[in-house]
Scaffold this active site. Structure first.
Site, PDB file in Angstrom:
ATOM      1  N   PRO A 280       0.825  -1.213   0.000  1.00  0.00           N
ATOM      2  CA  PRO A 280       0.000   0.000   0.000  1.00  0.00           C
ATOM      3  C   PRO A 280       0.860   1.264   0.000  1.00  0.00           C
ATOM      4  CG  PRO A 280       0.148  -0.882   2.214  1.00  0.00           C
ATOM      5  CD  PRO A 280       0.877  -1.853   1.327  1.00  0.00           C
ATOM      6  N   GLY A 281       0.464   2.243  -0.778  1.00  0.00           N
ATOM      7  CA  GLY A 281       1.153   3.530  -0.796  1.00  0.00           C
ATOM      8  C   GLY A 281       0.155   4.634  -0.523  1.00  0.00           C
ATOM      9  N   ARG A 282      -0.560   5.010  -1.585  1.00  0.00           N
ATOM     10  CA  ARG A 282      -1.496   6.127  -1.516  1.00  0.00           C
ATOM     11  C   ARG A 282      -2.461   6.034  -0.329  1.00  0.00           C
ATOM     12  NH1 ARG A 282      -3.093   8.989  -5.982  1.00  0.00           N
ATOM     13  NH2 ARG A 282      -2.263   7.324  -7.285  1.00  0.00           N
ATOM     14  N   ARG A 319       0.349  16.349  -9.561  1.00  0.00           N
ATOM     15  CA  ARG A 319      -0.789  15.484  -9.895  1.00  0.00           C
ATOM     16  C   ARG A 319      -1.880  16.172 -10.727  1.00  0.00           C
ATOM     17  NH1 ARG A 319      -3.885  13.270  -6.808  1.00  0.00           N
ATOM     18  NH2 ARG A 319      -3.961  11.306  -7.908  1.00  0.00           N
ATOM     19  N   TYR A 323      -2.321  14.246 -14.164  1.00  0.00           N
ATOM     20  CA  TYR A 323      -3.468  13.324 -14.272  1.00  0.00           C
ATOM     21  C   TYR A 323      -4.806  14.043 -14.235  1.00  0.00           C
ATOM     22  CZ  TYR A 323       0.060  10.248 -12.010  1.00  0.00           C
ATOM     23  OH  TYR A 323       1.186   9.576 -11.653  1.00  0.00           O
ATOM     24  N   CYS A 349       5.187  28.631 -15.882  1.00  0.00           N
ATOM     25  CA  CYS A 349       4.817  29.033 -17.242  1.00  0.00           C
ATOM     26  C   CYS A 349       4.229  27.872 -18.041  1.00  0.00           C
ATOM     27  CB  CYS A 349       6.027  29.602 -17.959  1.00  0.00           C
ATOM     28  SG  CYS A 349       6.660  31.047 -17.130  1.00  0.00           S
ATOM     29  N   GLU A 350       3.137  27.347 -17.590  1.00  0.00           N
ATOM     30  CA  GLU A 350       2.410  26.266 -18.269  1.00  0.00           C
ATOM     31  C   GLU A 350       0.937  26.463 -17.924  1.00  0.00           C
ATOM     32  OE1 GLU A 350       3.806  23.589 -19.954  1.00  0.00           O
ATOM     33  OE2 GLU A 350       5.899  23.984 -19.422  1.00  0.00           O
ATOM     34  N   TYR A 378       2.438  10.891  -3.604  1.00  0.00           N
ATOM     35  CA  TYR A 378       2.737  11.342  -4.962  1.00  0.00           C
ATOM     36  C   TYR A 378       2.691  12.871  -5.051  1.00  0.00           C
ATOM     37  CZ  TYR A 378       1.884   6.392  -5.508  1.00  0.00           C
ATOM     38  OH  TYR A 378       1.917   5.035  -5.339  1.00  0.00           O
TER      39      TYR A 378
HETATM   40  C1  LIG Z   1       4.504  -2.185  -7.913  1.00  0.00           C
HETATM   41  C2  LIG Z   1       3.762  -1.179  -7.126  1.00  0.00           C
HETATM   42  N1  LIG Z   1       3.370  -1.500  -5.883  1.00  0.00           N
HETATM   43  C3  LIG Z   1       2.690  -0.620  -5.115  1.00  0.00           C
HETATM   44  C4  LIG Z   1       2.345   0.607  -5.584  1.00  0.00           C
HETATM   45  C5  LIG Z   1       1.569   1.530  -4.696  1.00  0.00           C
HETATM   46  O1  LIG Z   1       0.332   1.803  -5.217  1.00  0.00           O
HETATM   47  P1  LIG Z   1      -0.701   2.690  -4.398  1.00  0.00           P
HETATM   48  O2  LIG Z   1      -0.006   3.936  -4.036  1.00  0.00           O
HETATM   49  O3  LIG Z   1      -1.801   2.888  -5.324  1.00  0.00           O
HETATM   50  O4  LIG Z   1      -1.092   1.890  -3.184  1.00  0.00           O
HETATM   51  C6  LIG Z   1       2.701   0.973  -6.885  1.00  0.00           C
HETATM   52  C7  LIG Z   1       2.284   2.284  -7.419  1.00  0.00           C
HETATM   53  O5  LIG Z   1       1.745   2.416  -8.480  1.00  0.00           O
HETATM   54  C8  LIG Z   1       3.443   0.065  -7.672  1.00  0.00           C
HETATM   55  O6  LIG Z   1       3.832   0.382  -8.914  1.00  0.00           O
END
Ligand SMILES: Cc1ncc(COP(=O)(O)O)c(C=O)c1O
Length: 419
Positions: A280-282, A319, A323, A349-350, A378
């Protein structure tokens, strides 16, 4: 579906926007803007909720460093018991410096260089998530030359649509990631026969900011079926690494509940008899962060739009430009001014340097301060020096106290690499 599980760590106290009781106007005055602020309590509560959702089911949580790898955040995550997922040699090195052992690192990445593979094999990371037959052969060769056996998992591309933004969907056949499902069985059998490899797992990560559970459960079921088929052929893997991907609510609307997410994954993989790994990240860190900014100008095109120009831009938070991502924007001080419609933009400048179109904010004036919400993932990691702008500082609030965990870059820092 429920509302986001987070917490009212970020909220108004007497019309002042605060993090865990710390007024963010005070932080902005002391540190300057733009500036990221993270609430440790949010990360703690979310980590605990995710971990506890597994109950007695064997699992390991490897925080995806790519979401936010500022040392102070990584140390916080480590203190909670998380392990890590690294996406480059740099992230592996950062994890070691944050106190992690190599056995707590899984190494993922679509284009690992020979030097990065050497590094991972030499250190003996928990698993290298291999992307292709060619990469498996390279790892095998490196390991044999060292008289070692590298622990590897095969990243499978299950051809499942994550139903997220195309730029952050990774599980379709047209995406560059992993080995196509129809080849995966044979590639695993080949890996299992190689003397320099120990095939310990299967891996899938189908995308990020995923807000429906079916694709995630579908990918998990696909890995479980492959693990069973391999077991039938005498190749037993230890774990299924189901990647990250669970989305958060950027607009305050409902998103899947973390307990429902975990139970969908557990259900989909029950009969494989494998340890579950998540990356998990986000979900862990996005709602823990805000980006503070100051209004530097307000201008109204005749008969047209009102632009509120901030001192933060796409170099601080990419972001929205990358996106078209939506982030709520709120004033740091509420004082009863009526809301007006405005486009909130940065100074770069965009034209893509725009944080929000047609937003309602209390009649902004230069000097006012705002917070861009849910920017803990991110955000700072994608900051750049475009337009020769320095990268912003980062502050961690914990237990009602705050500290700078990364100072603002200086122009000298930026120029230090140049001759
Ligand atoms: C291989 C992999 N694992 C984990 C993550 C974490 O994803 P998220 O931040 O959506 O939980 C990513 C991000 O895209 C990833 O590329």
């Amino acid at each position: 579906m429920t509302r986001p599980s987070s917490t009212n760590v970020f909220d108004y106290t007497q019309d002042r926007f605060a993090c865990d009781g710390v007024p963010l106007g005070d932080v902005a005055a002391a540190v300057g803007t733009p500036c990221y602020v993270y609430g440790a309590r949010v990360v703690r509560e979310r980590y605990r909720a995710l971990d506890e959702a597994f109950g007695a089911v064997p699992h390991a949580l490897h925080y995806a460093l790519k979401a936010n790898s500022t040392m102070g955040v990584v140390r916080l995550v480590r203190s909670l018991g998380a392990q890590v997922d690294a996406n480059s040699g740099g992230e592996i090195e950062l994890a070691l410096r944050a106190g992690y052992a190599p056995s707590q690192v899984v190494f993922t990445g679509v284009g690992k260089t020979p030097a990065e593979l050497e590094q991972a094999v030499r250190l003996g990371v928990r698993t290298i998530n291999a992307e292709s037959p060619g990469e498996l052969a390279r790892i095998d060769e490196i390991a044999r030359a060292r008289g070692a056996r590298a622990r590897v998992a095969l990243r499978v591309n299950p051809d499942i649509d994550a139903r997220s933004h195309p730029h952050i969907s990774t599980g379709l056949r047209r995406n560059k990631f992993g080995v196509a499902l129809e080849s995966a069985f044979d590639v695993c059998l080949d890996a299992a026969r190689r003397p320099g490899l120990h095939l310990v797992g299967l891996h899938a990560h189908i995308g990020s900011q995923i807000t429906t559970l079916e694709p995630l459960a579908g990918a998990a079921a696909t890995l479980a079926a492959l693990a069973r088929r391999l077991a039938g052929a005498g190749v037993q893997v230890e774990h299924l690494d189901l990647g990250g991907g669970l989305g958060v609510s950027y607009d305050g609307g409902p998103v899947p509940d973390v307990a429902a997410y975990v139970s969908a994954l557990v259900e989909a993989t029950r009969d494989a008899g494998c340890l579950l790994i998540l990356e998990p990240g986000r979900w862990l860190v996005a709602p823990a962060g805000v980006l503070l900014a100051t209004v530097v100008d307000v201008k109204v095109h005749p008969g047209g739009r009102r632009f509120v120009v901030l001192d933060a831009g796409m170099t601080d938070l990419l972001r929205p430009a990358l996106y078209s991502a939506f982030h709520r924007i709120v004033p740091l001080q509420r004082d009863g001014r009526p809301d007006v419609a405005c486009d909130v933009v940065g100074p770069v400048c965009e034209s893509s340097d725009t944080f929000g179109v047609d937003r309602q904010l209390p009649d902004p004036a230069p000097g006012d301060r705002v917070a861009v919400l849910d920017t803990g993932a991110y955000g700072a990691v994608m900051a750049s020096n475009y337009n020769r702008r320095v990268t912003p500082p980062e502050v961690l609030v914990d237990g009602g106290r705050w500290e700078i965990i990364r100072r603002r870059q200086t122009l000298d820092d930026m120029l230090a690499c140049e001759s």
